[in-house]
Each structure stands twice: as C-alpha cells, then as structure tokens.
Write an enzyme that holds these catalytic residues in place. Structure first.
Site, PDB file in Angstrom:
ATOM      1  N   ARG A  25       0.810  -1.218   0.000  1.00  0.00           N
ATOM      2  CA  ARG A  25       0.000   0.000   0.000  1.00  0.00           C
ATOM      3  C   ARG A  25       0.845   1.270   0.000  1.00  0.00           C
ATOM      4  O   ARG A  25       0.399   2.326  -0.455  1.00  0.00           O
ATOM      5  CB  ARG A  25      -1.013  -0.031   1.145  1.00  0.00           C
ATOM      6  N   GLU A  67       3.292  -7.059  13.229  1.00  0.00           N
ATOM      7  CA  GLU A  67       2.240  -7.476  14.172  1.00  0.00           C
ATOM      8  C   GLU A  67       1.830  -8.924  13.938  1.00  0.00           C
ATOM      9  O   GLU A  67       1.475  -9.624  14.876  1.00  0.00           O
ATOM     10  CB  GLU A  67       1.031  -6.539  14.034  1.00  0.00           C
TER      11      GLU A  67
HETATM   12  O1  PRP Z   1       4.677  -1.389  11.725  1.00  0.00           O
HETATM   13  P1  PRP Z   1       4.553  -2.820  11.323  1.00  0.00           P
HETATM   14  O2  PRP Z   1       4.170  -3.710  12.489  1.00  0.00           O
HETATM   15  O3  PRP Z   1       5.753  -3.329  10.633  1.00  0.00           O
HETATM   16  O4  PRP Z   1       3.314  -2.951  10.335  1.00  0.00           O
HETATM   17  C1  PRP Z   1       3.058  -2.053   9.285  1.00  0.00           C
HETATM   18  C2  PRP Z   1       3.043  -2.741   7.952  1.00  0.00           C
HETATM   19  O5  PRP Z   1       2.028  -3.756   7.893  1.00  0.00           O
HETATM   20  C3  PRP Z   1       1.249  -3.577   6.714  1.00  0.00           C
HETATM   21  O6  PRP Z   1       1.811  -4.207   5.609  1.00  0.00           O
HETATM   22  P2  PRP Z   1       1.809  -5.784   5.339  1.00  0.00           P
HETATM   23  O7  PRP Z   1       3.068  -6.369   5.871  1.00  0.00           O
HETATM   24  O8  PRP Z   1       0.519  -6.356   5.834  1.00  0.00           O
HETATM   25  O9  PRP Z   1       1.973  -5.896   3.774  1.00  0.00           O
HETATM   26  P3  PRP Z   1       1.093  -5.600   2.484  1.00  0.00           P
HETATM   27  O10 PRP Z   1       1.004  -4.076   2.365  1.00  0.00           O
HETATM   28  O11 PRP Z   1       1.905  -6.182   1.389  1.00  0.00           O
HETATM   29  O12 PRP Z   1      -0.256  -6.225   2.668  1.00  0.00           O
HETATM   30  C4  PRP Z   1       1.294  -2.084   6.493  1.00  0.00           C
HETATM   31  O13 PRP Z   1       0.979  -1.762   5.142  1.00  0.00           O
HETATM   32  C5  PRP Z   1       2.710  -1.736   6.859  1.00  0.00           C
HETATM   33  O14 PRP Z   1       3.609  -1.908   5.766  1.00  0.00           O
HETATM   34  N1  ADE Z   2      -3.556  -3.672  12.554  1.00  0.00           N
HETATM   35  C1  ADE Z   2      -3.038  -3.374  11.369  1.00  0.00           C
HETATM   36  N2  ADE Z   2      -3.800  -2.852  10.401  1.00  0.00           N
HETATM   37  C2  ADE Z   2      -3.252  -2.561   9.197  1.00  0.00           C
HETATM   38  N3  ADE Z   2      -1.978  -2.776   8.892  1.00  0.00           N
HETATM   39  C3  ADE Z   2      -1.208  -3.295   9.842  1.00  0.00           C
HETATM   40  N4  ADE Z   2       0.111  -3.601   9.842  1.00  0.00           N
HETATM   41  C4  ADE Z   2       0.401  -4.118  11.039  1.00  0.00           C
HETATM   42  N5  ADE Z   2      -0.658  -4.138  11.829  1.00  0.00           N
HETATM   43  C5  ADE Z   2      -1.680  -3.614  11.099  1.00  0.00           C
END
Ligand code: PRP
Ligand code: ADE
Length: 179
Positions: free
Chosen positions: A67, A104
C-alpha cells in the site's frame, strides 16, 4: 452558495477507513486504508499532508510494498521527485540488499536494489500504517546500508499502542491520524 466545508485530512481518514477484525489472523484488528486512497479528495489531502512538512528535504520518495506504493508514486509526482520501491523478498531482478523484520502478524524480508539511489541522497519513506515499526525500521536500515540518508517517515495511520515510534527513534515521523 451552499458549499460543504472542506473536511480535514483526519476527518477524511476516519470517515473512509475500515476496520476488519481477525484479519489476517485471529486477534488482529486490521485497519484498511484502501477506501481512503480510492477517494480522490482524500488521496490528494493525504499526499499533500505527508509531503508538505518535508518539502525541500528529500530527493526521492520510497514506498513500502504494497500500500505504500500508492502513496509514494503520488507523493513523488506531487513533489517533482522520483520514486523507488521497497519490496518483499524475491521481487527485484538486480543486485539487492535485504533486511529481515517482524511485524504485528509475522516475519518477512524486505529488499531494495543496491543502486536504487545515489549515496548521499535523501529519501522520504512512506507507508499506509505504522504499527510495531518493524517494516519501516527495516526499510530505514536498507537505505542507510546503501549510504542513503533517511529524511523521515510519513504514514497515514499510527497505531500508537504498538509503539512503532520507539522503533524509529531518532527519525522524524509524520503521522496524520493516531489511534
Ligand atoms: O509497523 P509494522 O508492524 O511493521 O506494520 C506495518 C506494515 O504492515 C502492513 O503491511 P503488510 O506487511 O501487511 O503488507 P502488504 O502491504 O503487502 O499487505 C502495512 O501496510 C505496513 O507496511
Ligand atoms: N492492525 C493493522 N492494520 C493494518 N496494517 C497493519 N500492519 C500491522 N498491523 C496492522
């Protein structure tokens, strides 16, 4: 003249974002910002609110898969800079640098091309959500290993309870909404 007053960026994000319980795994309250990006007024407001405090302080914008890509291309275009990608492992074709991290809901590896940006240049790193800070921390280490200066981080939503800000200590962070 019956024009509606303009909504603040915070109001737009709060009104348009969605919450999904138990996604992608039980116990996680997932905050989905894709409806914010799907709205033209909100996308415009978000992008400008993220870049304005850093104007003149970065030479390129980086977006974290997936994203963050949406924000970074729009932000680079709006600020007249280029854009680079921070990708999940195995997606980049040339010589890469890798960093493992935890977030997370799991562990993963991020990569950049070793020569994406010139050593000494300044990058603004954008993503949709700051949760534990694992993802942006890894992105930061990648650019610093490549000799690139991290000008700061911009996120739309900061999940304060997960304390991501402390994982990015020493860097400037612009978050538009904190909850
Ligand atoms: O601060 P953090 O605990 O590291 O989490 C934040 C990250 O988690 C989500 O991405 P995700 O890894 O779900 O990937 P995606 O955008 O490819 O779905 C979000 O878009 C951030 O990149
Ligand atoms: N709770 C949450 N919602 C969206 N993106 C995340 N990345 C890590 N935790 C998340």
């Amino acid at each position: 003249m019956n024009e509606r007053p303009r909504e603040s960026v915070e109001t737009l994000v709060n009104r348009l974002s969605e919450t999904v319980r138990d996604y992608p795994q039980p116990g996680v309250v997932f905050r989905d910002l894709t409806p914010v990006f799907a709205d033209g007024e909100a996308l415009h407001a978000v992008v400008h609110a993220l870049i304005d405090p850093f104007q003149g302080q970065f030479d390129a914008v980086a977006g974290v898969e997936a994203r963050g890509f949406l924000l970074s291309a729009a932000a680079a275009y709006a600020s007249g800079t280029g854009v680079v990608t921070v990708r999940k492992k195995g997606k980049l074709p040339r010589k890469t640098i890798s960093e493992d991290y935890t977030l997370e809901y799991g562990t993963a590896t991020l990569e950049i091309h070793a020569d994406d940006l010139l050593p000494g240049s300044r990058v603004l790193i954008l993503d949709d959500v700051l949760a534990t800070g694992g993802t942006l921390g890894a992105a930061c280490r990648l650019f610093e290993r490549a000799g690139v200066q991290v000008a700061g981080f911009g996120v739309v939503l900061e999940l304060s309870a997960l304390r991501g800000r402390s994982a990015l200590a020493g860097h400037r962070i612009r978050s538009l909404v904190r909850e």
